[in-house]
Motif scaffolding. Structure first.
Motif, PDB file in Angstrom:
ATOM      1  N   SER A  44       0.838  -1.199   0.000  1.00  0.00           N
ATOM      2  CA  SER A  44       0.000   0.000   0.000  1.00  0.00           C
ATOM      3  C   SER A  44       0.875   1.252   0.000  1.00  0.00           C
ATOM      4  O   SER A  44       2.050   1.212   0.371  1.00  0.00           O
ATOM      5  CB  SER A  44      -0.932   0.024   1.211  1.00  0.00           C
ATOM      6  OG  SER A  44      -0.199   0.267   2.395  1.00  0.00           O
ATOM      7  N   ARG A  45       0.282   2.345  -0.387  1.00  0.00           N
ATOM      8  CA  ARG A  45       0.993   3.632  -0.395  1.00  0.00           C
ATOM      9  C   ARG A  45       1.329   4.058   1.032  1.00  0.00           C
ATOM     10  O   ARG A  45       2.387   4.642   1.281  1.00  0.00           O
ATOM     11  CB  ARG A  45       0.121   4.681  -1.095  1.00  0.00           C
ATOM     12  CG  ARG A  45       0.749   6.035  -1.187  1.00  0.00           C
ATOM     13  CD  ARG A  45       1.922   6.055  -2.134  1.00  0.00           C
ATOM     14  NE  ARG A  45       2.391   7.440  -2.256  1.00  0.00           N
ATOM     15  CZ  ARG A  45       3.656   7.769  -2.375  1.00  0.00           C
ATOM     16  NH1 ARG A  45       4.576   6.850  -2.470  1.00  0.00           N
ATOM     17  NH2 ARG A  45       4.013   9.021  -2.458  1.00  0.00           N
ATOM     18  N   ALA A  46       0.450   3.736   1.972  1.00  0.00           N
ATOM     19  CA  ALA A  46       0.699   4.080   3.374  1.00  0.00           C
ATOM     20  C   ALA A  46       1.952   3.381   3.892  1.00  0.00           C
ATOM     21  O   ALA A  46       2.757   3.990   4.611  1.00  0.00           O
ATOM     22  CB  ALA A  46      -0.506   3.716   4.227  1.00  0.00           C
ATOM     23  N   GLU A  47       2.134   2.105   3.539  1.00  0.00           N
ATOM     24  CA  GLU A  47       3.334   1.386   3.949  1.00  0.00           C
ATOM     25  C   GLU A  47       4.586   1.994   3.321  1.00  0.00           C
ATOM     26  O   GLU A  47       5.623   2.090   3.966  1.00  0.00           O
ATOM     27  CB  GLU A  47       3.235  -0.087   3.556  1.00  0.00           C
ATOM     28  CG  GLU A  47       2.272  -0.874   4.389  1.00  0.00           C
ATOM     29  CD  GLU A  47       2.211  -2.330   3.963  1.00  0.00           C
ATOM     30  OE1 GLU A  47       3.062  -2.769   3.159  1.00  0.00           O
ATOM     31  OE2 GLU A  47       1.300  -3.021   4.441  1.00  0.00           O
ATOM     32  N   GLU A  48       4.474   2.403   2.069  1.00  0.00           N
ATOM     33  CA  GLU A  48       5.611   3.016   1.387  1.00  0.00           C
ATOM     34  C   GLU A  48       6.006   4.327   2.061  1.00  0.00           C
ATOM     35  O   GLU A  48       7.190   4.577   2.314  1.00  0.00           O
ATOM     36  CB  GLU A  48       5.272   3.253  -0.081  1.00  0.00           C
ATOM     37  CG  GLU A  48       6.419   3.821  -0.879  1.00  0.00           C
ATOM     38  CD  GLU A  48       6.094   3.965  -2.353  1.00  0.00           C
ATOM     39  OE1 GLU A  48       7.033   3.913  -3.154  1.00  0.00           O
ATOM     40  OE2 GLU A  48       4.905   4.140  -2.707  1.00  0.00           O
ATOM     41  N   LEU A  49       5.032   5.158   2.381  1.00  0.00           N
ATOM     42  CA  LEU A  49       5.331   6.435   3.044  1.00  0.00           C
ATOM     43  C   LEU A  49       5.865   6.216   4.457  1.00  0.00           C
ATOM     44  O   LEU A  49       6.729   6.973   4.919  1.00  0.00           O
ATOM     45  CB  LEU A  49       4.098   7.336   3.055  1.00  0.00           C
ATOM     46  CG  LEU A  49       3.710   7.912   1.701  1.00  0.00           C
ATOM     47  CD1 LEU A  49       2.402   8.689   1.803  1.00  0.00           C
ATOM     48  CD2 LEU A  49       4.810   8.793   1.135  1.00  0.00           C
ATOM     49  N   SER A  50       5.387   5.183   5.140  1.00  0.00           N
ATOM     50  CA  SER A  50       5.920   4.858   6.462  1.00  0.00           C
ATOM     51  C   SER A  50       7.386   4.461   6.372  1.00  0.00           C
ATOM     52  O   SER A  50       8.209   4.873   7.193  1.00  0.00           O
ATOM     53  CB  SER A  50       5.128   3.720   7.102  1.00  0.00           C
ATOM     54  OG  SER A  50       3.834   4.133   7.406  1.00  0.00           O
ATOM     55  N   TYR A  51       7.716   3.661   5.366  1.00  0.00           N
ATOM     56  CA  TYR A  51       9.105   3.259   5.140  1.00  0.00           C
ATOM     57  C   TYR A  51       9.982   4.487   4.874  1.00  0.00           C
ATOM     58  O   TYR A  51      11.067   4.633   5.452  1.00  0.00           O
ATOM     59  CB  TYR A  51       9.181   2.291   3.955  1.00  0.00           C
ATOM     60  CG  TYR A  51      10.572   2.126   3.407  1.00  0.00           C
ATOM     61  CD1 TYR A  51      11.507   1.327   4.050  1.00  0.00           C
ATOM     62  CD2 TYR A  51      10.967   2.791   2.249  1.00  0.00           C
ATOM     63  CE1 TYR A  51      12.791   1.184   3.552  1.00  0.00           C
ATOM     64  CE2 TYR A  51      12.248   2.658   1.740  1.00  0.00           C
ATOM     65  CZ  TYR A  51      13.155   1.859   2.397  1.00  0.00           C
ATOM     66  OH  TYR A  51      14.432   1.735   1.901  1.00  0.00           O
ATOM     67  N   ILE A  52       9.517   5.374   4.006  1.00  0.00           N
ATOM     68  CA  ILE A  52      10.285   6.573   3.676  1.00  0.00           C
ATOM     69  C   ILE A  52      10.467   7.448   4.915  1.00  0.00           C
ATOM     70  O   ILE A  52      11.556   7.949   5.186  1.00  0.00           O
ATOM     71  CB  ILE A  52       9.616   7.352   2.525  1.00  0.00           C
ATOM     72  CG1 ILE A  52       9.690   6.529   1.227  1.00  0.00           C
ATOM     73  CG2 ILE A  52      10.260   8.720   2.337  1.00  0.00           C
ATOM     74  CD1 ILE A  52       8.852   7.084   0.087  1.00  0.00           C
ATOM     75  N   SER A  53       9.407   7.607   5.683  1.00  0.00           N
ATOM     76  CA  SER A  53       9.472   8.415   6.898  1.00  0.00           C
ATOM     77  C   SER A  53      10.479   7.838   7.893  1.00  0.00           C
ATOM     78  O   SER A  53      11.315   8.570   8.444  1.00  0.00           O
ATOM     79  CB  SER A  53       8.080   8.484   7.530  1.00  0.00           C
ATOM     80  OG  SER A  53       8.114   9.173   8.739  1.00  0.00           O
ATOM     81  N   ARG A  54      10.411   6.527   8.128  1.00  0.00           N
ATOM     82  CA  ARG A  54      11.365   5.883   9.045  1.00  0.00           C
ATOM     83  C   ARG A  54      12.796   6.014   8.532  1.00  0.00           C
ATOM     84  O   ARG A  54      13.722   6.244   9.311  1.00  0.00           O
ATOM     85  CB  ARG A  54      11.011   4.406   9.224  1.00  0.00           C
ATOM     86  CG  ARG A  54       9.811   4.149  10.098  1.00  0.00           C
ATOM     87  CD  ARG A  54       9.672   2.675  10.437  1.00  0.00           C
ATOM     88  NE  ARG A  54       9.784   1.787   9.293  1.00  0.00           N
ATOM     89  CZ  ARG A  54       8.776   1.428   8.498  1.00  0.00           C
ATOM     90  NH1 ARG A  54       7.563   1.896   8.736  1.00  0.00           N
ATOM     91  NH2 ARG A  54       8.976   0.603   7.488  1.00  0.00           N
TER      92      ARG A  54
END
Length: 64
Positions: A44-54
């Motif tokens: 999901s896009r949410a998982e991708e943005l979480s990865y980028i944020s971390r």
């Protein structure tokens, strides 16, 4: 001042690391975080943005 126009996290991270290691900058500002993407695959896009944020957080702590 360094302007990075790539839209993927991995290229941006590489440019930031080089600039910080060469003492070319002391502050990194990311504008419009939602426009970034990653080469990694996510369900999901949410998982991708979480990865980028971390990843940005880890990068910040590394150079703090």
């Amino acid at each position: 001042m360094l302007y990075i126009k790539e839209a993927n996290f991995e290229d941006i991270e590489k440019d930031i690391r080089k600039s910080l290691e060469d003492n070319q900058c002391r502050l990194v500002i990311v504008d419009y975080f939602q426009m970034l993407c990653s080469f990694n695959k996510f369900s999901s896009r949410a998982e991708e943005l979480s990865y980028i944020s971390r990843s940005f957080k880890k990068l910040a702590l590394e150079f703090d």
